[in-house]
Structures are given as structure tokens and as C-alpha cells.
Design a protein around this motif. Structure first.
Motif, short mmCIF file in Angstrom:
data_model
loop_
_atom_site.label_atom_id
_atom_site.label_comp_id
_atom_site.label_asym_id
_atom_site.label_seq_id
_atom_site.Cartn_x
_atom_site.Cartn_y
_atom_site.Cartn_z
N HIS A 237 -9.87 64.13 8.96
CA HIS A 237 -9.45 62.73 8.96
C HIS A 237 -10.69 61.85 8.76
N PRO A 238 -10.73 61.05 7.69
CA PRO A 238 -11.93 60.27 7.38
C PRO A 238 -12.34 59.29 8.48
N GLN A 239 -11.37 58.77 9.23
CA GLN A 239 -11.69 57.78 10.26
C GLN A 239 -12.10 58.41 11.59
N GLY A 240 -11.93 59.73 11.71
CA GLY A 240 -12.24 60.42 12.95
C GLY A 240 -11.03 61.18 13.47
N ASN A 241 -11.23 61.94 14.52
CA ASN A 241 -10.17 62.75 15.10
C ASN A 241 -9.11 61.85 15.72
N PRO A 242 -7.85 61.94 15.27
CA PRO A 242 -6.82 61.01 15.75
C PRO A 242 -6.11 61.43 17.03
N HIS A 243 -6.42 62.61 17.56
CA HIS A 243 -5.66 63.15 18.70
C HIS A 243 -6.21 62.61 20.02
N HIS B 191 -6.73 74.26 17.42
CA HIS B 191 -6.87 73.22 16.40
C HIS B 191 -7.75 72.13 16.98
N ARG B 192 -8.19 71.20 16.16
CA ARG B 192 -9.07 70.13 16.63
C ARG B 192 -8.35 69.11 17.51
N ASP B 193 -7.05 69.33 17.81
CA ASP B 193 -6.34 68.35 18.64
C ASP B 193 -6.65 68.51 20.13
N GLN B 194 -7.49 69.48 20.49
CA GLN B 194 -7.92 69.61 21.89
C GLN B 194 -9.28 68.94 22.13
N ALA B 195 -9.85 68.31 21.11
CA ALA B 195 -11.21 67.81 21.22
C ALA B 195 -11.39 66.77 22.34
N TYR B 196 -10.43 65.86 22.47
CA TYR B 196 -10.58 64.81 23.48
C TYR B 196 -10.42 65.36 24.89
N LEU B 197 -9.53 66.33 25.06
CA LEU B 197 -9.38 66.97 26.36
C LEU B 197 -10.67 67.69 26.75
N CYS B 198 -11.22 68.45 25.82
CA CYS B 198 -12.47 69.18 26.10
C CYS B 198 -13.62 68.21 26.38
N HIS B 199 -13.68 67.14 25.64
CA HIS B 199 -14.74 66.15 25.84
C HIS B 199 -14.61 65.51 27.21
N TRP B 200 -13.39 65.16 27.59
CA TRP B 200 -13.16 64.51 28.89
C TRP B 200 -13.49 65.43 30.05
N LEU B 201 -13.00 66.67 30.01
CA LEU B 201 -13.18 67.59 31.12
C LEU B 201 -14.50 68.34 31.08
N GLY B 202 -15.23 68.22 29.97
CA GLY B 202 -16.48 68.95 29.85
C GLY B 202 -16.31 70.42 29.55
#
Length: 273
Positions: free
Chosen positions: A103-109, A173-184
Motif C-alpha cells: 500500500h503506497p500510503q502505508g500499512n492500512p491495518h 500477513h502484514r495485517d498483524q504489524a500494528y499489534l506487534c508494534h503495540w505489544l512489542g
């Protein structure tokens, strides 16, 4: 467009809104048909709440255009994108479709970081108050109440999940990126070789070799994912799979946004016991 934004609109709008959700938690929101029934809903809507950042690029623009509804066209007050309210992760420095579903604007999840939900809630409260000025005080009160409860919940979740920081995980898939970022959580591999590209037998074999040498603690799967590849990998590297709701409605416990995060953390913790 998603059950998460439907749940948030319900939290903020109460009995002043009638909420219809275009997709379910068991669907891949990238791939949805702009069915006549959805067009009919858009035709009579006062507000469309979308994720944005091109998550719905394959169907929402067609839906909005075919609705002929001037109130919900992009750029109008009746069109709201959650992604425009927050800072997105994984904004690519170059854009090439050979890299997969980028996604050109960044990860949307973005919905799996509750801090993002808090920011979106404030912006959506303001939009509801603007569109329905006669009930502005009502929306502001509900927005303030949600913010208090949500802030308390975030503190509780972060305390509960503190021991998870740094644990190695495999994602689908890359839709777990925000969860991983938040929880470390530390992502060590992805079952998809490129975002949106199914793994080949050869790629999965390479993953087994890599992960056998340095095993993760967990494989993260979403409720809407096909579990076949994750289960195959789990059996060979002897690592449990945690199937997460991902969206409101993705499990019986994830009945609303609070339940979504309660159940997500509970399932991760249960899988690594």
C-alpha cells in the motif's frame, strides 16, 4: 466498511445512528464485491466510515460512485477515512507491485493498536457532531465517555501484556504489524513470502529450516485466514498457533472493541503457556 468502524460508530453514535457494516470479520476486506445491496446502502447513507489508505481500493470507489450519493463522495463531510487520522506504519520508500500487496500510503491495518482507535474516535466524534449539529452535545458526551473507558482499558491491556514484549512470533500477513508494534512482539518471519502472495511448498520448506534453528514462541493467525499453511508449519517446528479475532466479530468473545482486545491478549497468553 469494517466491523471495527461499525462498532466505533455505534459506541459514539448510540441511538442517534443506524449503523450498517459492509463486511464481516471473516472476510478479507481487500477483496469484496460491490454488490447491488451495498450500492443501495451507500445511496441512502449520510456517512461512510472507511479504513482508507487504499485498503478498500478494489471495491469502495466503485460503490461510492455507483451510489450517486453526493453526500458520501471522497472530499465531502460524509466520507471519513480512519487512516487519514493517524500515522501509518510501513510507508514504502518505493512502490513496485512485484513486492506484493504493498500500500503506497502505508500499512492500512491500523485497528489493532488501541492508541489508533482513540485518535480515530476523537475525529469521528467531531465528524458526527458536524453532520448532525442538533445532536452535537450528545456525540461529544458519548465521545468523552468512550475516551475515559478506552484509556482505562489500554492501561489494563498494557499491564497484562507486558510479559509478551520481545517474544518472537511468525505472522501470516502484514495485517498483524500494528499489534506487534503495540505489544512489542518480535516478528521473525511471515508465512506469506510477499504481502498477499500465498506461500509455495518450497518457501514453506525454507521457513521450516530457518525456524527449526531458532524457533519462535508463536504463530499468529487471523480468524479470516486459511489455517492450512500455519498448521502445517506449526506441526513441523512444534510451535503453537494463536488464532486471533483480528476484527470485532472474529470470535464469540470479540463482541465489541473492548472484547476484541481482551480476547486478542487472552488468546496470545493462552497459546504460550
Amino acid at each position: 466498511t469494517t466491523s471495527d468502524w461499525g462498532a466505533l460508530a455505534t459506541e459514539l453514535g448510540g441511538d442517534k445512528v443506524s449503523v450498517y457494516v459492509a463486511t464481516t470479520a471473516m472476510q478479507d476486506v481487500h477483496r469484496v464485491d460491490a454488490k447491488p445491496s451495498l450500492v443501495a446502502r451507500a445511496r441512502t447513507a449520510d456517512l461512510i466510515v472507511a479504513t482508507g489508505a487504499e485498503l478498500e481500493i478494489g471495491w469502495l470507489p466503485v460503490l461510492v460512485q455507483e451510489s450517486g450519493n453526493p453526500h458520501v463522495q471522497p472530499g465531502s463531510p460524509g466520507y471519513f477515512e480512519a487512516a487519514a487520522q493517524v500515522r501509518l506504519l510501513e510507508v514504502p520508500t518505493s512502490f513496485d507491485r512485484s513486492l506484493g500487496d504493498i500500500h503506497p500510503q502505508g500499512n492500512p491495518h491500523l485497528q489493532l493498536d488501541p492508541h489508533n482507535i482513540a485518535v480515530v474516535a476523537k475525529a469521528l466524534t467531531a465528524r458526527l457532531a458536524m453532520l448532525d449539529a442538533g445532536n452535537a452535545d450528545y456525540y461529544q458526551q458519548r465521545g468523552s465517555d468512550f475516551d475515559v473507558r478506552w484509556t482505562q482499558a489500554i492501561a489494563r491491556w498494557e499491564q497484562l501484556a507486558a510479559p509478551l514484549k520481545g517474544i518472537p512470533v511468525v505472522v501470516m500477513h502484514r495485517d498483524q504489524a500494528y499489534l506487534c508494534h503495540w505489544l512489542g512482539l518480535r516478528e521473525v518471519a511471515s508465512i506469506e513470502p510477499k504481502p498477499g502472495v500465498p506461500p509455495s511448498a518450497g518457501y514453506l520448506g525454507q521457513l521450516v529450516s530457518k525456524l527449526s534453528a531458532s524457533p519462535p514462541k508463536l504463530i499468529l493467525l487471523n480468524a479470516y485466514n486459511d489455517a492450512k499453511a500455519a498448521n502445517w508449519l506449526s506441526e513441523r517446528v512444534h510451535v503453537p498457533v494463536a488464532t486471533l479475532p483480528f476484527s470485532v466479530g472474529g470470535s464469540t468473545e470479540a463482541k465489541d472493541l473492548f472484547g476484541l482486545f481482551d480476547d486478542t491478549i487472552n488468546r496470545i497468553q493462552a497459546a504460550i503457556q
